[in-house]
Design a protein around this motif. Sequence first.
Motif, PDB file in Angstrom:
ATOM      1  N   THR A   3      45.355  80.697  29.357  1.00  0.00           N
ATOM      2  CA  THR A   3      45.999  80.124  28.178  1.00  0.00           C
ATOM      3  C   THR A   3      47.443  80.171  28.337  1.00  0.00           C
ATOM      4  OG1 THR A   3      44.328  81.269  26.910  1.00  0.00           O
ATOM      5  CG2 THR A   3      46.204  80.192  25.508  1.00  0.00           C
ATOM      6  N   TYR A   4      47.732  81.448  29.035  1.00  0.00           N
ATOM      7  CA  TYR A   4      49.264  81.548  28.983  1.00  0.00           C
ATOM      8  C   TYR A   4      49.931  80.554  30.021  1.00  0.00           C
ATOM      9  CZ  TYR A   4      53.461  83.843  29.787  1.00  0.00           C
ATOM     10  OH  TYR A   4      54.861  84.048  29.840  1.00  0.00           O
ATOM     11  N   PHE A   7      50.156  77.184  28.739  1.00  0.00           N
ATOM     12  CA  PHE A   7      51.242  77.288  27.887  1.00  0.00           C
ATOM     13  C   PHE A   7      52.499  76.960  28.637  1.00  0.00           C
ATOM     14  CE2 PHE A   7      54.845  80.116  26.465  1.00  0.00           C
ATOM     15  CZ  PHE A   7      55.368  79.408  25.375  1.00  0.00           C
ATOM     16  N   TYR A 160      55.438  82.956  22.371  1.00  0.00           N
ATOM     17  CA  TYR A 160      54.342  82.923  22.790  1.00  0.00           C
ATOM     18  C   TYR A 160      53.162  83.281  21.578  1.00  0.00           C
ATOM     19  CZ  TYR A 160      49.807  83.018  25.533  1.00  0.00           C
ATOM     20  OH  TYR A 160      48.553  82.879  25.919  1.00  0.00           O
ATOM     21  N   CYS A 161      53.620  84.118  20.806  1.00  0.00           N
ATOM     22  CA  CYS A 161      52.802  84.472  19.782  1.00  0.00           C
ATOM     23  C   CYS A 161      52.865  83.417  18.580  1.00  0.00           C
ATOM     24  CB  CYS A 161      53.342  85.904  19.079  1.00  0.00           C
ATOM     25  SG  CYS A 161      52.966  87.289  19.779  1.00  0.00           S
ATOM     26  N   TYR A 163      53.230  80.309  19.438  1.00  0.00           N
ATOM     27  CA  TYR A 163      52.163  79.319  19.986  1.00  0.00           C
ATOM     28  C   TYR A 163      50.801  79.436  19.745  1.00  0.00           C
ATOM     29  CZ  TYR A 163      49.927  76.646  23.980  1.00  0.00           C
ATOM     30  OH  TYR A 163      49.135  75.906  24.686  1.00  0.00           O
ATOM     31  N   ARG A 164      50.590  80.844  19.666  1.00  0.00           N
ATOM     32  CA  ARG A 164      48.968  81.142  19.563  1.00  0.00           C
ATOM     33  C   ARG A 164      48.866  81.342  18.104  1.00  0.00           C
ATOM     34  NH1 ARG A 164      45.878  84.518  23.964  1.00  0.00           N
ATOM     35  NH2 ARG A 164      44.277  83.318  22.245  1.00  0.00           N
ATOM     36  N   ARG A 165      50.002  81.113  17.358  1.00  0.00           N
ATOM     37  CA  ARG A 165      49.715  81.259  15.859  1.00  0.00           C
ATOM     38  C   ARG A 165      49.232  82.737  15.510  1.00  0.00           C
ATOM     39  NH1 ARG A 165      52.003  77.723  13.648  1.00  0.00           N
ATOM     40  NH2 ARG A 165      51.726  78.197  11.761  1.00  0.00           N
ATOM     41  N   ARG A 166      49.540  83.677  16.185  1.00  0.00           N
ATOM     42  CA  ARG A 166      49.306  84.736  15.695  1.00  0.00           C
ATOM     43  C   ARG A 166      50.707  85.740  15.556  1.00  0.00           C
ATOM     44  NH1 ARG A 166      46.400  87.159  21.236  1.00  0.00           N
ATOM     45  NH2 ARG A 166      48.758  87.156  21.971  1.00  0.00           N
ATOM     46  N   LEU A 396      48.725  76.213  20.318  1.00  0.00           N
ATOM     47  CA  LEU A 396      47.491  76.093  21.003  1.00  0.00           C
ATOM     48  C   LEU A 396      46.384  75.553  19.912  1.00  0.00           C
ATOM     49  CD1 LEU A 396      45.950  77.365  23.298  1.00  0.00           C
ATOM     50  CD2 LEU A 396      45.578  79.546  21.617  1.00  0.00           C
ATOM     51  N   SER A 398      43.368  75.650  19.484  1.00  0.00           N
ATOM     52  CA  SER A 398      42.093  76.418  19.120  1.00  0.00           C
ATOM     53  C   SER A 398      42.463  77.371  18.002  1.00  0.00           C
ATOM     54  CB  SER A 398      41.407  77.164  20.268  1.00  0.00           C
ATOM     55  OG  SER A 398      42.376  77.948  20.940  1.00  0.00           O
ATOM     56  N   ALA A 399      43.786  77.741  18.057  1.00  0.00           N
ATOM     57  CA  ALA A 399      44.376  78.518  16.860  1.00  0.00           C
ATOM     58  C   ALA A 399      44.519  77.977  15.515  1.00  0.00           C
ATOM     59  CB  ALA A 399      45.738  79.263  17.621  1.00  0.00           C
TER      60      ALA A 399
END
Lengths: 423, 312
Positions: A3-4, A7, A160-161, A163-166, A396, A398-399
């Motif tokens: 994933t990274y 990205f 990156y967080c 991006y991953r929506r966490r 992302l 899937s997020a």
Amino acid sequence: MKTYLHFLWRCFCLSFVGDWRYYVWMFALSAVVLTGLNAWCRQLVDGLATTGMTDQVSWGLYIANFTYLVGMAAAAVMLVIPVYIYRKRELHDLVIFGELLAVAAILMCLLFVSVDLGRPDRFLHIFMRFNFPISMLSWDVVVLNGYLLLNLHICGYLIYCAYRRRPPSRTFYVPFVFVAIVWAFSIHTVTAFLYVGLGSRPFWNSAIIAPRFLASAFAAGPAFIILTLQVIRRFARYRFPDQALGILRGIVTVALTINMFLLVCEIFTEFYTGSAHMASTRYLFFGLHGHDALVPWIWTAIGLSGFAMVVLYTPLARRLGWLNAACVALIVGIWIEKGMGLIVPAFIPSPLGEMVEYTPTRNEIFVCLGIWAFGLLIYTILVRVTVPVLTGRLVLESAGREPGSDTEHGPRAHEAAAGAARN
Amino acid sequence: MSAQESGRDGVTRRSFLRGGLGAAGGLAAVAAAVSPLRELDTGDLTLERLLQKHYKEMTPEDKERVLERIRNEVQQRFEVRPELRDLPPLPGVEFAYALNLGRCIGCRRCVHACVRENNQSRDPEIQYIRVLELPRGSVDVERSEHHYDHLRVPSPDHYYMPVQCHQCENPPCVKVCPVEATWKEPDGVIVIDYDWCIGCRYCAAACPYFARRFNYAEPSVPKEELNPDMNYLSNRPRRKGVMEKCHFCLQRTRAGRMPACLEVCPVGARNFGNLLDPESQVAQILKTKQIFVLKQDAATLPRFFYYFDQDM
């Protein structure tokens, strides 16, 4: 991991996408970078004789720019401190832009040191026979690269967080933020110690240099960030309130005042004592033995800083136009003060009393412009890919693309919704 | 654009062509930018050189290999087979220099003898010794004339002060070097490994005596003027981008001879010898004359002493 990498690949692709203004800007910067690269290749072939440096003035524009940019990198903390220590929410989302600026500035610093080397092919010797902790230059290598890694980690992690929506885990970045605050002071202090520790150069051999470096950096850096943020707001469609600029304006005002005060202290000590140690200072401000190449420069710098100070202390500064003019004046003024005004005069007169002046050559100036353009190029790309991530336009899949999951980042979620609607 | 931003990395024929053209154009521009490198002299960029160890880490075999390589390189460049050695410091010896300012007439013969002996570049001109012309009654170097050009020396009402590396006991130049390319030898002489120096010029900024010279361009020495009597840490030929300076003619002094600047001096103003030998001339001068060092306040403890005396 996959994933990274994906990205990074998407960021890479994104950096080639933009409207026509983006292309014009990037093409222009690339052209300047290539001209600089060409000039540096010429320097590699013919040696540092292509520069204006001599045995008497053995450091010039390269080291001057290096010093200035270390300050620029250190100044990123002036965004971090209000947020993480004084909890100024307005600046929270803007911290990343300051840190990205630090990354670009450090890269430029490393390039400026590299082009200053007579034998860049041997730079690996620094790892094989590292004169640590005796040589201040080896300290500088450690702190600059450390600062680069710290900022890369903090920005990279936060982006990156997003991006991953966490939500970012505080343990993974807050300790680093505090280390980076101290570290930022260290990079400019160590860079000052590079010069301060030389007994052969009375002009530098003064304890006030490190505080002056920090004060001037904390004026010029945030001033640069004020301008950059407005550019980002205008062209990258990233919204933030004017209030954020107000906080930075306050920092610039205080730092500039301290810088001017320290300058006055320095000038008084040198001139009132009137010892032989003041030769360089006299050369800088009034000329010595008929040599006065730097005199117009330093008075221009003082004029620009004075103008900035007048604007900043009057209500004029509340108007963006005037604030921007003050920032430009201050950035240029401090660049001259720290470059031409702090590095070059220390070598004039030489330790044996010889008067040899320094004028940079065209090739040298091209190399400098190339490095500046490279830094701006990097910074533009970093901002280019960061804004869509922070505003939720690049996430992302899937997020999930539903914004508003974290209420903490109000403006971000709002912007994400607007971005999604536009796309 | 929106396709990119929403993450669908589709490649159409048009975007592929555009990307390909862009990449080709970019590569061509980069190639044009780096084109000056075609003229780069790669003579000293061999793998062997890049992997060469620091002087202090070389085994005797390493050293012999390196010396042989340098002999070959010199022979190729100058068509002379040099007598290149790596002379060790002599036990029980610490060199010192004492210069009689009362005698020096400012003729600069020492400057030129040094250039020939130590294979300094003629163009651009590199000289280790700088002779200052000072008005009588002053030791303020800021009142000195470096480029005096009289038909006859000494000029009336002036005296002359030659300055070269002072081989300080407490050398600021050694302290600042980030890669330990310069250090103090047991006989007190500060040397430079020209194959290790990265050319940052920090040592030049640190030196209070303006002793260090940098090869800003490729040094040039006429083949017929090359001094083939060479030593690794002293007068072997240098390349561009590295620092050099006076080393008390180690190729001579470690073999029991006197430095070139002393031998050529027509008035006997220069004295050189072993500080640890109480019978040496230098030790005697330090004991009996009123000596001084330049810039004592820099506290670098030079091994280069000055004194005024018409007799000795």
